[in-house]
Design a protein around this motif. Structure first.
Motif, mmCIF file in Angstrom:
data_model
loop_
_atom_site.group_PDB
_atom_site.id
_atom_site.type_symbol
_atom_site.label_atom_id
_atom_site.label_comp_id
_atom_site.label_asym_id
_atom_site.label_seq_id
_atom_site.Cartn_x
_atom_site.Cartn_y
_atom_site.Cartn_z
ATOM 1 N N ASP A 506 40.863 30.746 52.792
ATOM 2 C CA ASP A 506 41.544 30.755 51.496
ATOM 3 C C ASP A 506 40.528 30.690 50.368
ATOM 4 N N ARG A 507 40.880 31.329 49.256
ATOM 5 C CA ARG A 507 40.018 31.259 48.073
ATOM 6 C C ARG A 507 40.297 29.969 47.310
ATOM 7 N N GLU A 508 39.255 29.331 46.837
ATOM 8 C CA GLU A 508 39.429 28.123 46.035
ATOM 9 C C GLU A 508 39.426 28.431 44.544
ATOM 10 N N SER A 509 39.166 29.676 44.195
ATOM 11 C CA SER A 509 39.250 30.128 42.802
ATOM 12 C C SER A 509 39.852 31.523 42.791
ATOM 13 N N LEU A 510 40.669 31.800 41.773
ATOM 14 C CA LEU A 510 41.256 33.125 41.631
ATOM 15 C C LEU A 510 40.396 34.032 40.748
ATOM 16 N N LYS A 511 39.313 33.499 40.241
ATOM 17 C CA LYS A 511 38.405 34.311 39.447
ATOM 18 C C LYS A 511 37.477 35.107 40.364
ATOM 19 N N LEU A 512 36.909 36.164 39.823
ATOM 20 C CA LEU A 512 35.860 36.873 40.537
ATOM 21 C C LEU A 512 34.652 35.967 40.707
ATOM 22 N N LEU A 513 33.744 36.327 41.604
ATOM 23 C CA LEU A 513 32.524 35.553 41.753
ATOM 24 C C LEU A 513 31.723 35.602 40.447
ATOM 25 N N PRO A 514 30.979 34.545 40.147
ATOM 26 C CA PRO A 514 30.246 34.487 38.864
ATOM 27 C C PRO A 514 29.362 35.705 38.610
ATOM 28 N N GLU A 515 28.715 36.232 39.656
ATOM 29 C CA GLU A 515 27.834 37.388 39.445
ATOM 30 C C GLU A 515 28.620 38.634 39.030
ATOM 31 N N ASP A 516 29.864 38.748 39.530
ATOM 32 C CA ASP A 516 30.702 39.883 39.132
ATOM 33 C C ASP A 516 31.138 39.751 37.674
ATOM 34 N N GLU A 517 31.561 38.558 37.309
ATOM 35 C CA GLU A 517 32.003 38.357 35.922
ATOM 36 C C GLU A 517 30.834 38.522 34.954
ATOM 37 N N ALA A 518 29.661 38.056 35.353
ATOM 38 C CA ALA A 518 28.484 38.212 34.493
ATOM 39 C C ALA A 518 28.147 39.684 34.296
#
Length: 753
Positions: A506-518
């Motif tokens: 399971d994912r613990e965050s619904l956000k993209l990985l930090p490197e993707d968002e950056a």
């Protein structure tokens, strides 16, 4: 002393040599294991002519068995044969054949299971690749049940060619929360959508005499604690939300088998859950097939499982042991007649497949043939959802352009989970490869940048004519949880991870990985006309970057032809027609409570669009949403009869017109509303849909039907389904968003009409 030391060393050397020989023998037998015929020998067993004949034959065979032989029908292979699983996985990247239920004395052939949500998992020993389709969630986004049936036909054909006759698919567990690790395997958040796709999948599989096995029954909607979690819920929620899709798949699709889940429900592990496995599944729904356990950690108590109606534990003998069952019979906890009942119903089902007359017609030439690969591409194209398009898509097809494809996933062979739902293809087209091949025909230069330097990425983006960013997840981030060194039970007790996290889950965050968002933020700062392509299995939180980009495409895990399909959609060769099979909330806190690490969780009556509707919560993107390169209008909604009785059928029709300049496919959705209900009910529920093709300027009249009994609610006190006599709302349109729906009313009366 020296002589003694020499003798000891010689002895150790001999022992080491014997161990090496033994290990070599185990390895050899695990890689080159014996293959068995799955077809019944009609010279030794007379082929029955009808259902009654199969039942009679099964009873006759069971009557000739010793108790030990009966128990041998109730589990997979012997424990000493199981090393081929570990060796196959770890050293050969293969899922071997596990033979179940063979009885040489009575001429009963075995059966063999293969997972198959996106392609045949088990391959013959001289086969190295199969057709890999997009994941289940992608196909759910296509809303195309005919396509789903064709996909599962191909999977069944390739299973048969790989000497397999049992498919552990489809996965029809409900997407309760987008963080669920195995979301990619199922079809969405709505029970109606799940049921329609479950039926289509089963029909496609069974056409080729492969036993279909819907899974995981039931309430398996989180992964990291699936071996220990206890799901609590009330009876209405169970009946109206978490079981309807299983019921429809069983009663309409008629699969040969069903797989029980790992988790507990109302305090009882599913392998021991008599209420669900017997009282509901068999007594109420009329299921005639056999139930298998999920693999390895799926069984706990032999006597309880016999009483509950678990027929076969997989993949080897864990609790169904001779001494335990014999002792249970001796002390009166169970009877040998209970064992007979289990073995008989398993045999009378699977013998029909063993006697099928087409056993020799599926050769290796069927595997990954051109038409199958083409279908994989079409499936990927029809699944993609255009989320946002600020006049950037389709991308121009002029020559002389510089195309930049970016992101760590841009050139990765990334088809999804690598555990039970994995599928092996040697020829996988990545997003970059698909886009590059398309642009080569235009004489354009396509550059790949998949590095971590956001400053360099921004510099490159300034100089490019087209910028495509591929972001999302891999098997390391989500999927079936492969627990390496973590303590699943300890984590569940603590409510957080204890030890090292495994792969997937399971994912613990619904956000993209930090490197993707950056990367998105850096590139969007210098080029606003970028297109973000999301690869993953469920909803994500796009709040931080969605306003800054011009285009967003959900490409999912697109299978072996995903890269080619993506290019065709991005450049307008294919008009995107997929729509979201789930809702995307504006705020993560708007979803139901979810914790991957828990011993107990309560599943509520509302989730997804029913929750957002009920609480009047504005969403980022509604269930059923998806853009197109053309536009559609809906008008002239009509109802055949506005007053119906409880056994009636509501017949509705609506005109849909393509008002744009390109042809496309539109998904027409029908919902029924319950605002006049005297009990707590959803604002509306999906009760029909159809996918239609329309050329520019073309109008089609779409007809949809709803059985009034499908509007019933479950009364737990009366223990029966009831249809309310009242005025209902009919909604028809392109998504679940109320403002986009045409509306009429109809009345259900108690009188004969």
């Amino acid at each position: 002393m020296k002589k003694i030391a020499i003798k000891i060393l010689k002895g150790l050397g001999i022992l080491l040599l014997l161990l090496v020989i033994l290990a070599g023998g185990v390895y050899y037998k695990s890689v080159n294991y014996n293959m068995y015929d799955l077809q019944a020998n009609k010279e030794l067993l007379t082929e029955p002519s009808d259902e009654e004949g199969y039942a009679t034959l099964a009873e006759e065979l069971v009557s000739q068995m010793t108790l030990k032989e009966k128990i041998d029908q109730m589990y997979g292979e012997k424990m000493w044969q199981i090393p081929k699983l570990g060796i196959g996985f770890l050293l050969k990247d293969r899922f071997p054949h596990v033979y179940v239920g063979e009885n040489e004395r009575l001429h009963i052939p075995p059966w063999v299971l293969s997972d198959g949500p996106r392609g045949a998992r088990v391959m013959d020993q001289d086969v190295f690749s199969v057709t890999t389709f997009p994941v289940g969630m992608a196909r759910g986004a296509s809303w195309d049940v005919d396509l789903e049936e064709r996909i599962n036909e191909v999977i069944a054909i390739e299973m048969r060619a790989n000497k397999v006759n049992y498919a552990a698919t489809p996965c029809i567990n409900l997407l309760r929360h987008p963080a669920w690790g195995r979301a990619q395997e199922t079809y969405g958040e709505d029970p109606w959508l799940l049921g329609e796709f479950g039926v289509a999948a089963v029909k496609g599989i069974e056409k080729h005499n492969v036993m279909a096995c819907p899974k995981h029954f039931a309430l398996n909607s989180l992964d990291n604690s699936r071996f220990v979690v206890d799901v609590d819920l009330d009876e209405r929620t169970l009946r109206e939300v978490y079981l309807p899709h299983f019921k429809k798949t069983i009663q309409v699709g008629k699969p040969a088998s069903i797989m029980s889940a790992y988790n507990k429900v109302l305090g009882e592990y599913m392998a021991n859950n008599k209420y669900l496995l017997n009282d509901i599944l068999r007594d109420e729904w009329g299921f005639k097939g056999f139930v298998t356990s999920d693999w390895f950690n799926g069984t706990y108590d032999a006597i309880g499982s016999v009483k509950a109606g678990l027929d076969v534990e997989m993949p080897y003998q864990q609790v169904y042991k001779y001494d335990v069952l014999e002792e249970g019979i001796e002390n009166g906890e169970i009877s040998e007649a209970d064992i007979d009942k289990i073995v008989t119903r398993t045999l009378k089902t699977r013998l029909k497949y063993a006697f099928s007359n087409d056993q020799e017609t599926y050769g290796h030439e069927e595997i990954e043939k051109e038409s199958h690969v083409t279908l994989a591409r079409v499936a990927a194209e029809k699944s993609m959802v255009l989320i946002k398009n600020d006049k950037v898509l389709p991308l121009t097809t002029k020559t002389g352009q510089k195309v930049l494809v970016m992101g760590r996933l841009a050139n990765m062979e990334n088809t999804g989970d690598i555990a039970s739902s994995n599928s092996t293809s040697l020829n996988i087209t990545t997003p970059y490869e698909g886009i590059k091949a398309f642009n080569e025909t235009l004489q354009n230069v396509t550059e790949l940048y998949d590095g971590p330097d956001t400053d360099l990425a921004a510099t490159k983006a300034k100089e490019a004519d087209q910028v495509i960013l591929v972001v999302g997840y891999t098997f390391e981030d989500e999927g079936e949880y492969i627990n390496i060194s973590g303590d699943m039970e300890g984590s569940a007790k603590a409510g957080k991870l204890v030890g090292k996290k495994g792969i997937g889950g399971d994912r613990e965050s619904l956000k993209l990985l930090p490197e993707d968002e950056a990367l998105i933020q850096a590139v969007a700062a210098v080029n606003k006309d970028i297109v973000v392509v999301y690869v993953g299995g469920s909803a994500i939180n796009m709040n931080a970057w969605e306003p800054k980009v011009a285009g967003i495409v959900f490409a999912w895990y697109g299978g072996m032809e995903g890269g080619t399909a993506l290019a065709n959609v991005l450049y307008g060769k294919v008009n995107p027609s997929g729509k979201l099979p789930f809702s995307i909330a504006k705020n993560d806190s708007d979803y139901p409570y979810f914790n991957p690490y828990t011993l107990k969780i309560e599943y509520g009556y509302y989730h997804g669009y029913t929750l957002f509707d009920k609480k009047n919560i504005e969403v980022a993107y509604p269930f059923g949403f998806g853009l197109s390169y053309t536009t559609y209008t809906y008008d002239n909604l009509q109802i055949g009869k506005s007053e119906l009785n409880k056994d009636g059928v509501l017949r509705a029709k609506v005109n849909v017109t393509n008002t744009g300049n390109v042809g496309g496919e539109e998904i027409v959705q029908l919902y029924v509303g319950f605002k006049n209900s005297s009990i707590d009910r959803p604002v509306k529920l999906l009760r029909g849909f159809d996918k239609i093709g329309l050329e520019p300027g073309e109008t089609k009249t779409v007809e949809l039907e709803v059985n009034i009994q499908d509007l019933a609610w479950y009364d737990p006190e009366a223990k029966e389904w009831k249809v309310e006599e009242m005025v209902y709302e009919l909604y028809v349109g392109p998504s679940s968003k109320k403002e986009e729906l045409l509306q009429l009313e109809f009345t259900v009366l108690n009188s004969e009409l």
